[in-house]
Design a protein around this motif. Structure first.
Motif, short mmCIF file in Angstrom:
data_model
loop_
_atom_site.label_atom_id
_atom_site.label_comp_id
_atom_site.label_asym_id
_atom_site.label_seq_id
_atom_site.Cartn_x
_atom_site.Cartn_y
_atom_site.Cartn_z
N LYS A 103 0.83 -1.21 0.00
CA LYS A 103 0.00 0.00 0.00
C LYS A 103 0.86 1.26 0.00
O LYS A 103 0.63 2.19 -0.78
N THR A 104 1.88 1.26 0.87
CA THR A 104 2.76 2.43 0.92
C THR A 104 3.50 2.58 -0.40
O THR A 104 3.65 3.68 -0.93
N THR A 105 3.94 1.46 -0.93
CA THR A 105 4.62 1.47 -2.22
C THR A 105 3.74 2.11 -3.28
O THR A 105 4.19 2.96 -4.06
N MET A 160 -3.00 9.85 1.18
CA MET A 160 -2.77 9.65 2.61
C MET A 160 -2.43 8.20 2.91
O MET A 160 -3.12 7.29 2.48
N ASP A 161 -1.35 8.04 3.66
CA ASP A 161 -0.93 6.69 4.03
C ASP A 161 -1.21 6.46 5.50
O ASP A 161 -0.49 6.94 6.37
N GLU A 162 -2.24 5.74 5.81
CA GLU A 162 -2.67 5.46 7.18
C GLU A 162 -2.51 6.67 8.08
O GLU A 162 -1.83 6.60 9.10
N PRO A 163 -3.16 7.77 7.72
CA PRO A 163 -2.88 9.02 8.44
C PRO A 163 -3.33 8.98 9.90
O PRO A 163 -2.85 9.75 10.70
MG LIG Z 1 2.56 1.04 4.77
#
Ligand SMILES: [Mg+2]
Ligand SMILES: Nc1ncnc2c1ncn2[C@@H]1O[C@H](COP(=O)(O)OP(=O)(O)OP(=O)(O)O)[C@@H](O)[C@H]1O
Lengths: 250, 246
Positions: free
Chosen positions: B41-43, B153-156
């Motif tokens: 997901k972050t990728t 947004m990454d798991e904000p």
């Molecule tokens: Mg991640």
């Protein structure tokens, strides 16, 4: 005051000074040797020295060590920061690995041959030794910055110089200043060494001179002055660190 | 519209993070991406933001190839967004500074944003001196300062406690409706995905593939959380996640 990061107050320095005075006094009474005069005797010699030439020797020593440290700082920090770039580190890293572990003080004869026996060679000797200490620390710091700091900056379109300004330099400064504070002890030792021969100025000379005259109170007065010099530089760096890196200490 | 077209990412060490990801998010739409830990997901977000290059495939923004970090796009991370050596004010105004806004303009934009997010009076504080919820609001302010059309947004909210989290979910919903941004939100909370995503994309375990796209047309209201439809959607997302794990 908040626990762990509280600075020592003036009175804690006073207590420490009194403790050193007490221990010194007790030792000199116990040993009862001319090689360890009482602190009071030394204090008188110190005051007498102030009226003579102690201050001018202090100034010369301060000049040499300040130039050495400043020069080391201004050369080592840029190189260390640029080691963040792999292309720079590729060249610098092998040099550091080969040159850092050798005791640089052995270069003294070479330095004297190249730069004479004046102030310049003394400054350069201090510079070389402190240079490596700061360089190694700065390089380690600039190479180990979490990518988490770069992503937000990159996503805002920062590049090149801006990345140094907003992330690399702020992250490295606390570590650089700590390295400098730690190198004060080394630089004072080198100062003593380079001043202990072929010169008639500086605290190192004063120590050797008093020693050869077997004037122990004068010897200790010069040692105390050298200790105060180290203490002063250390305190100054400490202040700078607290001010520049305020975010670390809140 | 932002589009993922056949995105595959294999890291230099051989880790296959993503495999042939395809989806699009319409302008002004909000899309939640959910998937098990380590599925990429972050990728995916780093690729969308132009920081990381995909091994294959591409990101299109309004039909154009994304090659470097885009001006229209802002990024918010879990808990490492802020610079601890900058004050709240300096953090929020950094993006504006980098884009060459003048000092007066910066002050104006930043103070109105801080006011909007309830951070007035904390301008000169360092992030360390703020609670987690406040820090994340500063991160929102920093992203919004650039007035982005697209918010990634990454798991904000994942490092916040449940109450603060719900509070900031409401804030995000409000900001989204108010500013009409396109939102792409990565999360591993099912409820969050359903509360904030008009579309929920479910990824498989690594290497991440899209297993299901769930439409969630009734989101958009703070009260949605308490409705029967909401629970039904959560169940649907949970089932697709479980299906992918087998
Ligand atoms: Mg991640
Ligand atoms: N720089 C890298 N080099 C090699 N492998 C990486 C790198 N970054 C991530 N990975 C690997 O790629 C996979 C996907 O990572 P990613 O961080 O995108 O997952 P994620 O879905 O965000 O996980 P989480 O939910 O835990 O945040 C993981 O297996 C991870 O170990």
């Amino acid at each position: 005051m908040q626990g762990s990061k509280a600075e020592p107050r003036w009175w804690s320095y006073l207590i420490a000074a009194l403790a050193i005075y007490g221990i010194w006094h007790a030792l000199s009474v116990l040993l009862n040797s001319i090689a360890l005069p009482t602190p009071l005797t030394v204090l008188f010699a110190f005051i007498a020295g102030l009226k003579k030439d102690l201050i001018s020797h202090l100034l010369i020593s301060t000049f040499r060590i300040a130039c050495g440290i400043t020069l080391a700082f201004s050369l080592a920090v840029p190189v260390g920061l640029l080691c963040h770039e792999r292309s720079v580190d590729k060249f610098v890293a092998p040099l550091i690995y080969m040159l850092y572990p050798i005791p640089h003080i052995v270069l003294l004869p070479v330095i004297i041959l190249l730069f004479g026996i004046g102030d310049l060679s003394k400054i350069i000797m201090i510079e070389i030794i402190v240079f490596f200490q700061i360089l190694v620390t700065t390089r380690d710091a600039s190479r180990n910055i979490s990518t988490n700091y770069f992503y937000p900056l990159l996503s805002m379109g920062a590049r090149g110089r801006e990345i140094y300004e907003h992330v690399i330099i702020p992250v490295c400064i606390p570590k650089i200043l700590t390295a400098m504070r730690i190198s004060v002890g080394t630089s004072i030792a080198v100062l003593f060494f380079v001043e202990s021969f072929a010169t008639t100025h500086g605290l190192g000379y004063l120590i050797m001179d008093a020693w050869s005259r077997a004037n122990y109170p004068d010897l200790y007065a010069a040692i105390v002055m050298m200790a105060l010099l180290g203490f002063g530089i250390y305190l100054m760096l400490d202040r700078i660190e607290k001010r520049v890196c305020r975010w670390v200490y809140i | 519209m932002i589009e993922a077209r056949g995105i595959t990412k294999i890291y230099p060490d051989g880790t296959r993070a993503l495999e042939n990801i395809n989806f699009e998010v319409q302008n002004g739409e909000s899309c939640a991406v959910i998937g098990p830990s380590g599925c990429g997901k972050t990728t995916l977000l780093l690729i969308f933001s132009g920081i990381l290059e995909p091994t294959a495939g591409k990101v299109l923004i309004e039909g154009k190839d994304l090659t470097s970090p885009s001006q229209e796009l802002a990024l918010i991370f879990q808990d490492y967004g802020l610079f601890p050596w900058k004050t709240v004010y300096e953090n929020v105004s950094l993006g504006l500074q980098l884009r060459g806004f003048g000092k007066r303009e910066r002050t104006e934009i930043v103070s109105s944003l801080l006011k909007e997010l309830g951070l007035q009076g904390f301008e000169t504080n360092y992030p360390k001196q703020l609670s987690g919820g406040m820090q994340q609001r500063v991160a929102f302010a920093r992203a919004l300062a650039l007035n982005p059309r697209i918010l990634l947004m990454d798991e904000p909210l994942s490092s916040l406690d449940a109450l603060t989290r719900e509070h900031l979910q409401n804030l995000l919903l409000r900001l989204w409706k108010q500013k009409g941004m396109t939102m792409l939100l990565v999360t591993h909370s099912i409820e969050e995905a359903v509360f904030l995503g008009k579309k929920v994309i479910v990824l498989s375990p690594r290497p991440g593939r899209v297993i299901k796209t769930i439409t969630n047309p009734y989101m958009g209201d703070v009260q949605y959380r308490t409705t029967e439809v909401f629970f039904e959607k959560c169940r649907e997302v949970r089932q697709s996640l479980d299906g992918g794990a087998i």
